[in-house]
Design an enzyme around this catalytic site. Structure first.
Site, PDB file in Angstrom:
ATOM      1  N   HIS A  28      49.717 100.753 111.905  1.00 41.77           N
ATOM      2  CA  HIS A  28      50.400  99.452 112.049  1.00 41.77           C
ATOM      3  C   HIS A  28      50.228  98.588 110.797  1.00 41.77           C
ATOM      4  O   HIS A  28      50.294  97.364 110.870  1.00 41.77           O
ATOM      5  CB  HIS A  28      49.904  98.662 113.265  1.00 41.77           C
ATOM      6  N   SER A  57      60.064  90.496  84.141  1.00 43.02           N
ATOM      7  CA  SER A  57      61.091  89.593  84.644  1.00 43.02           C
ATOM      8  C   SER A  57      61.575  88.756  83.476  1.00 43.02           C
ATOM      9  O   SER A  57      60.795  88.384  82.600  1.00 43.02           O
ATOM     10  CB  SER A  57      60.493  88.695  85.726  1.00 43.02           C
ATOM     11  N   LYS A  88      55.302  88.694  85.672  1.00 42.72           N
ATOM     12  CA  LYS A  88      55.747  89.753  86.580  1.00 42.72           C
ATOM     13  C   LYS A  88      55.678  91.131  85.941  1.00 42.72           C
ATOM     14  O   LYS A  88      55.847  91.312  84.763  1.00 42.72           O
ATOM     15  CB  LYS A  88      57.201  89.491  87.025  1.00 42.72           C
ATOM     16  N   GLU A  90      61.157 101.053  93.653  1.00 40.12           N
ATOM     17  CA  GLU A  90      62.171 100.439  94.522  1.00 40.12           C
ATOM     18  C   GLU A  90      63.468 101.234  94.503  1.00 40.12           C
ATOM     19  O   GLU A  90      64.156 101.370  95.521  1.00 40.12           O
ATOM     20  CB  GLU A  90      62.433  98.994  94.082  1.00 40.12           C
TER      21      GLU A  90
END
Ligand code: ARG
Length: 459
Positions: free
Chosen positions: A153, A274, A280, A287
């Protein structure tokens, strides 16, 4: 090639919708190989004259050289790779080229080419997955004893080793490779010689062409052979399952690279910055692997729906079989390569992993198990006692292993100092020695077995 009974040429849009050359040119090597096998068989069977066969064979080699050097042109008027190659062959050797299509149709030709192409795609995917497995094995070996929280979980559940976690993906990929191999075995039959749909009256030798193209033998029903695309669907299904596995690993990298987790730092090569937030470091490749899995599944769905309800035998709808298979192949290939690069180069922040494993009362099950084993307490009661210990530790703001013995004894008098032997995360993972468990010795065994299996494949 088929204009004999037509007075007018096709409309421009007709030509465009009909053409598959913009994509099926990817099969040019398979098309040449299939034609060479076919012409050699026509010769051996005395269906065409030996000198014609020699001329056609040499002409096909010359066409192949042109393709390799200049690429294959998008000649929409010639519709597909099969007709383009025959036209190029005619330019090279003249009218004798027209004998190549004896006892053959584009229907068995395309079915054969596509099987050959998918067979290569299977071999490429399999080799790439083997390399990813090697990368996982190597990193798992480094971290056979590195402790991290195991989750259910997405909540800290029990400590596990990072090596065990990585080897879970190794095992998933082994199943993916098994699915590829199952399909390869089943699909490795030659449709060539099924002709348009009914077979042919020429005395062809289908075993010979099958053998020449590396197939285990010919397909057994001509109607099925020209209209079967199961091999493509099986490949897309295997690719989809594999992409789902890659996407789960990619998701873990995305999570682990986030600041609250901080379990990994991706190498410079595998992250992007970024344009507005200088701090970043984005896991874009992970992704995109996650994203690509959706597109690969879309390819599978597209072909399934295309094939649904098609009556026997060939229908032109089947020309739409190739774009989704090619797309899935490209997406899967780059996804596996990117995942391999990330696995090889990622830095695992084992200090952060250990701290997280220690923070989540992840050894609570070990305390319960100890009560069962050493104090003869029934598991349900032990579970309850342990719950109280977790509450006490939480209130005191300490780990379970930091609770003083007096506090534990207040909860249950049967607890004694030996319990501290099981409350650390290292003791916890070391105790999980059941076959397939996370104990470092078991993980090392699994790694040795995986290495032996890989060695067996390559020798
Ligand atoms: N371009 C076609 C395809 O990819 C080749 C087969 C055409 N056969 C036919 N009867 N029109 O499916």
């Amino acid at each position: 090639m088929w204009g004999g009974r037509f007075a007018e040429g096709p409309a421009a849009v007709m030509r465009e919708i009909n053409a598959s050359i913009p994509f099926d040119k990817r099969m040019w090597r398979q098309d040449i190989a299939g034609s060479k096998a076919h012409v050699a068989m026509l010769d051996a069977q005395g269906i065409i004259a030996p000198e014609d066969a020699t001329t056609i064979g040499a002409g096909l080699d010359a066409v192949a050289e042109d393709y390799a050097r200049d690429g294959v042109p998008d000649d929409l008027a010639l519709e597909d790779i099969h007709m383009l190659t025959e036209a190029r062959l005619t330019e090279k050797v003249g009218a004798v080229a027209g004998r190549l299509h004896t006892a053959r149709s584009r229907n068995d030709q395309v079915a054969t080419d596509f099987r050959l192409w998918v067979r290569d795609a299977i071999d490429q995917a399999d080799a790439a997955l083997g390399a990813l497995q090697d990368a996982l094995i190597a990193r798992a070996d480094e971290h056979a004893a590195s402790v991290m929280p195991g989750f259910t979980h997405l909540q800290s559940a029990q400590p596990v080793t990072l090596g065990h976690h990585l080897m879970a993906y190794h095992d998933m990929l082994a199943r993916d490779r098994g699915r590829l191999a199952d399909n390869r075995e089943r699909m490795n039959r030659s449709p060539l010689g099924s002709a348009a749909l009914a077979g042919t009256g020429f005395a062809i030798d289908r075993d010979a062409t099958a053998r020449a193209l590396g197939f285990a033998g010919p397909t057994t029903n001509s109607l099925d052979a020209v209209s079967d695309r199961d091999f493509a669907l099986d490949h897309l299904a295997a690719a989809t399952q594999c992409a789902l596995h890659l996407s789960r690993l990619a998701e873990e990298f995305v999570l682990w690279a986030s600041q609250p987790f901080g379990f990994v730092s991706l190498s410079d090569q595998w992250s992007t910055g970024s344009s507005i937030m200088p701090q970043k470091r984005n896991p874009d490749a992970a992704e995109l692997v996650r994203g690509h899995s959706g597109r690969i599944m879309g390819c599978m769905t597209a072909l399934m729906v295309t094939m649904k309800g098609l009556p026997l035998a060939y229908s032109k709808d089947m020309q739409d079989d190739k774009p989704p298979v090619f797309e899935a192949h490209d997406l899967l290939g780059i996804s596996i390569a990117a995942m391999t690069g990330m696995v090889e180069s990622v830095t695992f922040r084992t200090d952060r992993m250990r701290a997280a494993a220690e923070a989540g009362f992840a050894t609570a099950t070990d305390l319960a198990d100890w009560l069962v084993r050493e104090a003869g307490v029934p598991f349900r009661e032990a579970h309850h006692i342990t719950g109280e210990a977790v509450k006490a530790a939480e209130q005191a703001g300490v780990a379970l292993a930091e609770l003083p013995l007096a506090a534990l004894k207040r909860i249950d008098a049967r607890i004694d100092e030996r319990v501290y032997g099981v409350l650390t995360v290292d003791a916890s993972v070391a105790s999980r020695t059941s076959f397939g468990g996370t104990a470092p010795m078991r993980v090392r065994e699994a790694i040795a077995a995986a290495r032996a299996a890989r060695k067996g494949e390559t020798t």
